[in-house]
Design an enzyme around this catalytic site. Sequence first.
Site, PDB file in Angstrom:
ATOM      1  CE  LYS A  54      -3.764  -2.502   2.172  1.00 53.85           C
ATOM      2  NZ  LYS A  54      -4.431  -2.940   3.403  1.00 53.85           N
ATOM      3  CD  GLN A  98      -3.098  -4.311   6.657  1.00 52.73           C
ATOM      4  OE1 GLN A  98      -3.056  -3.319   5.945  1.00 52.73           O
ATOM      5  NE2 GLN A  98      -3.691  -5.435   6.276  1.00 52.73           N
ATOM      6  CG  ASP A 121      -9.450   0.058   4.855  1.00 52.75           C
ATOM      7  OD1 ASP A 121      -9.552  -0.062   3.611  1.00 52.75           O
ATOM      8  OD2 ASP A 121      -9.005  -0.847   5.589  1.00 52.75           O
TER       9      ASP A 121
END
Length: 289
Positions: A54, A98, A121
């Site tokens: 990413k 994450q 996200d």
Amino acid sequence: MTATIIDGRAVARRMQAEIQTGADQVASRLGRRPGLGVVLVGDDPASAMYVRMKQRACERVGIQSSASLLPASAAQAEVENAVRAFNDDADIDGILVQLPLPDSIDEEAVLNEISLSKDVDGIHPVNLGRLGMRGRNPTFTPATPTGVMRLIAESGIELSGKEAVVIGRSNIVGLPIALMLTNADATVTRCHSRTVDLPMVTRRADIVVAAVGQPELVKADWLKPGAVVIDVGSNSLPDPTSDKGYRYVGDVDFEQARDVAGWLTKVPGGVGPMTITMLLANTLKAAQA
Ligand code: NDP
């Protein structure tokens, strides 16, 4: 029938070129590049690899990324403070925590700390809740499901009134995909490990999304001829013929499915490149807001 392959790499490449242009425009307007703050806790190699991928993708399109790397032994307060620091940082437009977090960490409490305007996200519980409610708009939607929807849209596939089956019901993949397909007026059946006679359910679907984590589970005779098949799965299988000693396969038996499906994604090269691209797109959108 030979399926038309939906090329996630091509769509991702095109979108990333547009994101790069948008990031350059933000840089000239704000005097700084769009910024993504990443929180990684622990030393899970797969999570570390996803974060590196990413960050590299951010670099390619001109998004600046900062990482807060915490040990697996980090206390709940330290993880929440890392999120709060990014909330307060004016150079950071989007925050990525994450997942999975170590078992010792209360995941929901951490996700609750993310500012809704920086939830690129789309996994803040309020945003996921809004996705499932009529007449409510999340600030952002999760990357992988948004990538799936984009691939379907790019292929010109009409969803309204269609029968869709989603296999898998995780919070970050299966659940939001089912909600987004419902919001696009498909009639959605959600399947999971307790579903009885899964092939019978998938055979009636115009659209099948497999997000399971079981290599090549979905076979040709599970599919209605002409169905749209989106394979989210990413599973590594030992392969002595490959330099790396392994290869990636999806949750769909690609060689079998291509003879029956009307549309089909590949693994790798389907949903995977779209996941990162949608995260970049959301970060740019946050910077443009
Ligand atoms: P999870 O393990 O969190 O969820 C898997 C889901 O599949 C669960 O709902 C489980 O059911 C269901 N399931 C498991 N076995 C079966 C079975 N035999 N039949 C029917 N349903 C079953 O996985 P994720 O949702 O996080 O990921 C799913 C897949 O997608 C993985 O391969 C992952 O690597 C991949 N992935 C790919 C991404 C990409 O960018 N390409 C991004 C994220 C994930 P139950 O709820 O009953 O346990």
